[in-house]
Enzyme design. Structure first.
Site, PDB file in Angstrom:
ATOM      1  CD  GLU A 161      -2.660  -1.421   2.271  1.00  0.00           C
ATOM      2  OE1 GLU A 161      -4.057  -1.739   2.058  1.00  0.00           O
ATOM      3  OE2 GLU A 161      -2.561  -0.993   3.516  1.00  0.00           O
ATOM      4  CG  ASN A 162       4.991   3.217  -1.043  1.00  0.00           C
ATOM      5  OD1 ASN A 162       4.203   4.936  -1.195  1.00  0.00           O
ATOM      6  ND2 ASN A 162       5.930   3.242  -2.205  1.00  0.00           N
TER       7      ASN A 162
END
Lengths: 663, 663
Positions: free
Chosen positions: A306-307
């Site tokens: 989830e970057n």
């Protein structure tokens, strides 16, 4: 499930179901004279678990067993239960966990190649505890067992809510009782640093609210897990999910000049480590070097999920760096970062594990891919697991095992990792297993057990037992027994429900609340806490929704009854339906007698509409023709019941509706 | 209790009752905007407890308080709750714990001389939490409060059964919630060494079964207690109760050539340290020197109780030594030993505390006498407490506070330490306070909370509140509220009852067992575990008697109803009696539907006779003349109910009998 197993599965309450089992048609009585002997090297683990076996056995039967501890085989050649094994197991993915268990009139034997295999056998034996009206005994059986997958894990997120050592330990015990063998410890995220660093004390000083494990506590937990035959994998989630790290070290962030503070909400946030800053690697190398030795396991999880790269895109220097290093996308940049971390980890003797975002074309296949995304996250069906195995990565599955989504145990049980997909033997061997993931945004230590259990026991079976062990009804029957037995390990999933209802009611009679709780389930799939901003980490999680659990007891039973009744109505089924409807129709009267409180007021509409709807359906079912006004009233009641109430949904409202339309 | 207090005590559920309280006739609403400010030096303690206050307040009201943490007064001059104090308190017997609390429409203020006084005020404020149908609020009050005694303790015996850190911590929190300030930790006894010694690792290697606190854990508990304003006093019980020590170091025993092993039974045993052996003092000095720094408190408990001196009498050398040193009795010899220990402790900056056997004519008055014996142990009424104060010793009272005797809370509440005895001001000042003692021969971590709570809250009031706060009915009313609120601290006294009944019933419907449990109490005054040999330390303590508690709910209510009915029969009371009798008369039918197990069979006679007796008394009460056979049947039922059943007594059988004779 083979025919023979099928028949036996109705009489044995074993979970996970063993690979091979035969009924010896004998029983072994549990008496005061029961003894245990151990034959094998390095007896610490087996002695510990066999002692705990004696306490649990005595506690559940009330038998005053004279010998409180196992002894060596030499000291007691005629023990009731003889445990023997050849080697001390190693907590690695190559360890042999197979065992043989034989229970006859005259005694029980557990044999295994390793002590860890013996532990698995001890848990099976305990699950054979049974009774008639006058005696407790072990059901006779001849069992030869081994796991399908080598990696059967539970991840606990201790960042969003901190869960102290004793909460972790009781869950390790519960894991061991269903033969799980990996505890994945999600230690750092936006909402807090939960591990002491002596090199960087600022981390917990500034970003833990005082809630973290000391290194001594970490060692204690790891040692405890080892005694239970459970590996411990730490996760330090980078480069995203970095708010807490950046609260202590803003200079390592990707947004120049920014300051950060510990995140109180839930979601995906922008703060991200700067992969172009040499100091980022100095920091991580120092931190990993300090932390790695606390965890003897060779796997080390670096997160990587989830970057979204917003701060990377906005940072000119990072853009320049990408160009200079010919990194086309943020994924490439993150892979650059991951490869640097992998080198650090390799120096420390560790294999890198990361969530499936790390699987990019340039990522070496030495990394282990932790598959969590699938259709829900915009990926093709099957997700990254099969893809990873085909590309040469070892891989583990969590997609479908996200227990924080608050979905039925049936869904998780049916989450077969491989299914009918054709894989080569090599590819198949790369699928190491899976992990249930307990993300704890909405979960405190008071409720975490009821979010993990009993569903995780069914996941444990999915990962241990053979693929053809998949009869849902039979699983549910066995799960009932396994679930309540978890209470002897201190698991609070059952008992804390009443605690929360007593609190809601201000210590009044909770029977009407229990009735409601048994048909309501917490909102599913992240629809509780919309946008992550309804609840902060310190918001109250002692609400009605927190007392409720997935697979609400009476809703599940009622739904089955209605289904069965619709398919073929019988007077028996009808009578059972009427019992429920009567209970519900009277419930609002009981509820209304309670002295009102604001928390109870929130439940008033739910309670009232349930009683009204049930009364009307009851009329209909008992052959009374409904008046038009009753019909209108019922429609109105049902439409209210279909709405969300205080973060729960009424889990049998569709059955009510179906029944109301049935003629 | 003064008249004014009496009136207020019916509307405020405070415990312990404060010294002065006035109703401000205002209320302070609890809203999302509630904030707390702190003004004072060294804010660690207050910050910690105020944060916990916010969590508990939010958890019990469901109010989403926006500010999760207190701030400084500077940062928030207009806080809803303003806490201010002058000095950092010292955890000594001279510390000032007084505070003033004022709650009005516009806010609350807590002022104190020390931070520890402020903590006491915070707990009082939380107890003012109240609600009507639409809001939660603090009841307005103007309170000025201070304790009557400086030493208000709870002793927990962790030797007979080990209780892990989290069990201790939750009990520390519960103690703090009722303003107790001393945790006395009984760490070593015949049944096990529970504290790590690095100097003598043999102690826990050989005599702990692996169940002990590491020094890090001890420090953690002491630091935690300090944050709650609680002193921690360790007890190393010598020279008697020494079986565990001698298991590791038999050469220090008084019986030449003997070997020892950890005791599994309960009672007073012979193994005793040899006070004539120089090595005994070397050992104890080394051990004390190692352990003392872990406990910042200046008091150190050396036990000293129940040394019957059998091994001394049988040992020729010890007899010679006594003659050579002109020590006439074993008491003199023990005093010789104690005085040597006192010198060791003085060097370490510690004051010696010992059970009242240490009070011999030659014992210096620098020792603190812990009074535990009285008439039950063959001493005059009043026991050693007053005697010690008169002789110049500081002294603390546990006689009458032995909660393991399983007696009613009323008895402990009425255990006034001084009573009408005339003492000089000096003598009075020597009476420091008292301690509830939780000896744990029959108590595991699963049941310990229900043995300590709620009764210990009433003892806390006896020691904090003024002597004239002694209205039993009012105390019982307030105790009900305080008791269930303990659940928010994780205290398991309520919730673990159902766990044990589920286990007994093999997860069947427990309602009939609950009915039985609510009229049964565990056998009192050590009549359970006769001779200490019915139960071993590892015997099962998950039996019906373990689910039962003192002051059985329905028995207490029924006994009151019968008393009231006999004194002046009314139709209302009769109706209430009939409700109970009907419930009991039907209970055996429900019980009988359960699938039988050996543990349930043990309850069959109790269940059957209760139902039969209740049915017959119900007939009688509803004006049916009893037949001779019914009368005979009833006599028979009652005589069975008067017997002990599976280690419990039926706590309302005398009321049943009285009712059966009433005309």
């Amino acid at each position: 499930m083979s025919h023979a197993q099928d028949a036996l599965a109705s009489t044995y309450d074993l979970m996970p179901w063993p690979k091979n089992i035969q009924d010896t048609k004998q029983i072994l009585p549990i008496t005061e004279n029961l003894t245990i002997s151990i034959d094998g090297p390095a007896q610490d683990r087996v002695h510990f678990v066999a002692t705990s076996f004696l306490r649990r056995l005595s506690g559940r039967t009330g038998v005053f067993i004279n010998s409180g501890f196992p002894t060596s085989a030499k000291a007691n050649p005629n023990a009731t239960i003889k445990i023997s094994y050849k080697n001390e197991g190693k907590l690695t993915i190559d360890n042999d966990e197979s065992y043989q268990l034989n229970v006859s009139n005259s005694g029980a034997t557990i044999t295994a190649n390793t002590d860890i295999g013996a532990l698995r056998g001890i848990e099976t034996l305990l699950q054979l505890t049974s009774n008639d009206a006058t005696t407790y005994y072990f059901k006779g059986a001849s069992i030869s067992d081994a796991p399908r997958f080598v990696w059967r894990g539970l991840m606990i997120d201790v960042s969003r809510h901190f869960h102290p050592v004793h909460v972790i330990k009781r869950n390790l015990e519960a894991m061991a009782s269903v033969k799980m063998n990996v505890f994945h410890w999600h230690l750092i995220d936006d909402q807090g640093i939960r591990i002491e660093s002596k090199v960087y004390p600022q981390l917990t000083d500034l970003a833990s609210d005082g809630l973290f494990y000391t290194q001594n506590q970490i060692k204690d937990v790891v040692a405890y897990a080892s005694k239970l035959g459970i590996r411990v994998i730490p996760e330090i989630d980078v480069p995203g999910h970095a708010t807490a790290i950046l609260t202590a070290f803003p200079e390592l962030g990707s947004k120049p000049g920014a300051t950060y503070s510990v995140e109180r909400y839930s979601g995906v946030f922008d703060p991200t480590l700067d992969p172009t800053n040499d100091n980022t690697y100095v920091f991580l190398e120092n931190l990993f070097t300090e932390i790695a030795p606390l965890f003897p396991d060779t796997y080390f999880h670096i997160g990587g999920d989830e970057n979204e790269g917003k701060h990377w895109d906005a940072n000119e220097n990072i853009q320049k760096f990408k160009k200079a290093h010919k990194l086309k996308t943020n994924h490439d940049l993150q892979t650059y970062f991951n490869i640097k971390l992998e080198k650090v980890l390799n120096k420390l003797g560790k294999n890198l594990v990361g969530w499936d975002e790390i699987m990019t074309p340039t990522m070496p296949t030495t990394a282990v891919i932790h598959s969590w995304r699938s259709e829900n996250e915009g990926l093709p069906k099957g997700g990254s697991l099969i893809e990873a195995a085909k590309q040469g990565y070892n891989t583990i599955l969590s997609n479908g095992f996200y227990i924080d989504r608050m979905e039925s145990v049936i869904k998780h049980y049916q989450n077969e990792p491989i299914g009918d997909i054709q894989l080569t033997a090599e590819e198949q061997a790369r699928i190491l297993g899976g992990e249930a993931t307990m993300w704890s945004e909405l979960t405190t230590s008071e409720t975490i057990d009821s979010r993990i259990w009993p569903r995780t026991a069914a996941i444990a079976e999915r990962l241990w037992s053979q693929k053809d062990v998949n009869d849902v009804d039979n699983m549910l029957k066995r799960l009932d027994v396994i679930s309540y037995r978890l209470e002897e390990l201190g698991i609070t999933h059952i008992k804390n429900k009443a605690v929360l209802l007593r609190n809601l009611s201000n210590n009044q009679d909770i029977s009407s609340l229990e009735t409601l709780m048994n048909i309501c389930e917490p909102l599913k799939i992240y629809s509780r806490n919309q946008g992550g901003t309804e609840y902060k980490t310190f918001s109250p999680f002692r609400l009605f929704a927190d007392a409720c659990t997935v697979d609400a007891k009476d809703a599940v039973k009622f739904n089955r009854l209605v289904k069965s009744y619709m398919a073929s109505p019988t007077e028996n089924t009808k009578a059972e339906l009427i019992v429920y409807l009567k209970q519900w129709s009277k419930n609002h009267e009981t509820f209304s007698k309670l002295e009102k409180t604001p928390l109870l007021n929130d439940l008033d509409s739910l309670s009232k509409n349930l009683s009204e709807a049930s009364s009307i359906i009851l009329q209909k079912l008992t052959n009374t023709t409904l008046s038009d006004s009753a019909k209108a009233q019922l429609q109105n009641n049902l439409s209210v019941l279909k709405q969300d109430h205080v973060d729960v949904e009424v889990a049998m409202v569709e059955s009510l509706e179906a029944l109301s339309k049935y003629n």
